[in-house]
Design a protein around this motif. Structure first.
Motif, PDB file in Angstrom:
ATOM      1  N   LEU A 195      -8.923   9.995  13.484  1.00  0.00           N
ATOM      2  CA  LEU A 195      -9.433   9.740  12.136  1.00  0.00           C
ATOM      3  C   LEU A 195      -8.493  10.300  11.070  1.00  0.00           C
ATOM      4  N   LYS A 196      -7.889  11.451  11.358  1.00  0.00           N
ATOM      5  CA  LYS A 196      -6.953  12.062  10.416  1.00  0.00           C
ATOM      6  C   LYS A 196      -5.705  11.191  10.259  1.00  0.00           C
ATOM      7  N   LYS A 197      -5.227  10.631  11.373  1.00  0.00           N
ATOM      8  CA  LYS A 197      -4.073   9.721  11.300  1.00  0.00           C
ATOM      9  C   LYS A 197      -4.404   8.514  10.431  1.00  0.00           C
ATOM     10  N   LEU A 198      -5.616   7.974  10.631  1.00  0.00           N
ATOM     11  CA  LEU A 198      -6.035   6.806   9.862  1.00  0.00           C
ATOM     12  C   LEU A 198      -6.111   7.137   8.377  1.00  0.00           C
ATOM     13  N   ALA A 199      -6.758   8.241   8.036  1.00  0.00           N
ATOM     14  CA  ALA A 199      -6.896   8.625   6.632  1.00  0.00           C
ATOM     15  C   ALA A 199      -5.539   8.867   5.993  1.00  0.00           C
ATOM     16  N   GLY A 200      -4.620   9.457   6.750  1.00  0.00           N
ATOM     17  CA  GLY A 200      -3.273   9.700   6.236  1.00  0.00           C
ATOM     18  C   GLY A 200      -2.564   8.408   5.877  1.00  0.00           C
ATOM     19  N   LEU A 201      -2.718   7.379   6.717  1.00  0.00           N
ATOM     20  CA  LEU A 201      -2.117   6.081   6.429  1.00  0.00           C
ATOM     21  C   LEU A 201      -2.745   5.450   5.195  1.00  0.00           C
ATOM     22  N   MET A 202      -4.062   5.597   5.064  1.00  0.00           N
ATOM     23  CA  MET A 202      -4.757   5.020   3.910  1.00  0.00           C
ATOM     24  C   MET A 202      -4.299   5.652   2.602  1.00  0.00           C
ATOM     25  N   LEU A 203      -4.027   6.954   2.629  1.00  0.00           N
ATOM     26  CA  LEU A 203      -3.604   7.646   1.416  1.00  0.00           C
ATOM     27  C   LEU A 203      -2.205   7.233   0.970  1.00  0.00           C
ATOM     28  N   LYS A 204      -1.437   6.639   1.877  1.00  0.00           N
ATOM     29  CA  LYS A 204      -0.099   6.168   1.512  1.00  0.00           C
ATOM     30  C   LYS A 204      -0.146   4.824   0.803  1.00  0.00           C
ATOM     31  N   SER A 205      -1.303   4.187   0.845  1.00  0.00           N
ATOM     32  CA  SER A 205      -1.446   2.867   0.236  1.00  0.00           C
ATOM     33  C   SER A 205      -1.466   2.962  -1.289  1.00  0.00           C
ATOM     34  N   LYS A 206      -1.098   1.877  -1.942  1.00  0.00           N
ATOM     35  CA  LYS A 206      -1.216   1.779  -3.390  1.00  0.00           C
ATOM     36  C   LYS A 206      -2.552   1.157  -3.794  1.00  0.00           C
ATOM     37  N   ASN A 207      -3.332   0.789  -2.784  1.00  0.00           N
ATOM     38  CA  ASN A 207      -4.641   0.174  -3.010  1.00  0.00           C
ATOM     39  C   ASN A 207      -5.688   1.259  -3.226  1.00  0.00           C
ATOM     40  N   VAL A 208      -6.355   1.227  -4.381  1.00  0.00           N
ATOM     41  CA  VAL A 208      -7.343   2.246  -4.723  1.00  0.00           C
ATOM     42  C   VAL A 208      -8.470   2.310  -3.689  1.00  0.00           C
TER      43      VAL A 208
END
Length: 321
Positions: A195-208
């Motif tokens: 889950l931490k890996k997933l959240a980390g990838l999401m935070l790199k997005s430019k999508n709010v």
């Protein structure tokens, strides 16, 4: 319209899947007793409605239900296992603004093992592809995280992102709704690592939206650890369930079903403003289950129009991870 009120409408408990975390299929509703349009018409105005089940597309009159709900709600999303492709496509041709979320529990081998539908993964992807070809924009995956599938979490997210689909997560749990009391995450550290890996990838997005989802996945991690929920539960105030028998519920996660009343037999105001409703809301306030929900992502996005506030959210999620 109530700008905060959102609903989950359980149109049937019948289901063609045999999921390892849900026994609802063993207790199918009698179709003659399932709610009809007359009950749907008694609902209040809302800003968001999720149609769920069981498997909603086992209701052959689902297009009529959608048509009735369109007069009650600003947005509709249907949660489905994606098996009934022809019915899904036909409904979306008629109502192209309806959202579709297909439950996919991992890559092919994992998904089909958990859901008990042969070739279910390929069938789901085919349905999603046909929806995309039809021009439907509000489509995506939904995954319930457990020990068996957590290793597929990031690969499935990357697949969804590559194909341009939304990706939502939940965590395995117990409730009267599933007729299950033995769902449990055996290796919390392993699941939280993914889950931490997933959240980390999401935070790199430019999508709010991805920043909200990163924060939501932090809430999942918090739940998996057994910690106290981050925000108080809103169910019974801003959200509710209507099940196929007509019972209005504030939550489908309780160990025992606690209806406020029955919409087949009563008016909405009689139920929502009743003494019984007040009693059940207090049960929710006193609930010790510490569900993973940290507040609905859709309502949160609706009420955060100021971009600087979103940057604060992003930085907070990054700090928490």
């Amino acid at each position: 319209m109530n700008s905060k009120l959102h609903a989950s409408i359980i149109v049937t408990y019948r289901c063609n899947a045999r999921c390892n975390m849900c026994n609802a299929w063993k207790y199918p509703a009698n179709r003659s007793e399932e709610i009809g349009i007359d009950t749907i018409e008694k609902l209040p105005r809302m800003f968001f409605t999720n149609i769920t089940g069981g498997e909603p597309f086992m209701r052959e009159d689902l297009p009529e239900i959608v048509n009735a709900l369109r007069r009650k709600t600003e947005r509709i999303v249907i949660s489905t296992n994606g098996y009934f492709s022809d019915r899904i496509i036909a409904l979306c041709r008629e109502y192209p603004d309806v959202g579709i979320r297909i439950s996919i529990e991992g890559l092919a081998k994992t998904n089909d093992e958990i859901r008990g539908i042969p070739n279910g993964f390929e069938r789901s992807l085919k349905t999603l592809s046909e929806l995309r070809d039809l021009g439907i924009k509000d489509i995506g995956f939904a995954m319930t995280v457990q020990d068996l599938n957590c290793g597929d979490l990031v690969p499935l997210y990357l697949l969804a992102k590559k194909m341009g689909y939304e990706f939502a997560t939940a965590a395995v749990h117990n409730s009267h709704y599933f007729h299950k009391t033995d769902n449990k995450i055996e290796d919390p550290e392993k699941v939280n690592s993914e889950l931490k890996k997933l959240a980390g990838l999401m935070l790199k997005s430019k999508n709010v939206k991805e920043w909200f989802r990163a924060y939501f996945n932090y809430g999942l991690m918090n739940y998996v650890r057994g910690n106290k929920r981050i925000l108080p539960c809103e169910m019974g105030r801003d959200g509710f369930f209507l099940d196929s028998a007509g019972d209005v519920l504030v939550c489908n996660g309780m160990d025992e079903k606690q209806p406020l009343g029955n919409l087949k037999e009563q008016s909405w105001d009689e139920i929502w403003n009743s003494k019984r409703a007040k009693e059940v809301r207090q049960m929710v306030a006193d609930c010790k289950k510490n569900c993973w929900m940290i507040g609905s992502v859709a309502p949160a996005m609706r009420h955060h129009p100021v971009r600087p506030a979103l940057w604060v959210l992003k930085n907070k999620a990054r700090h928490l991870l």
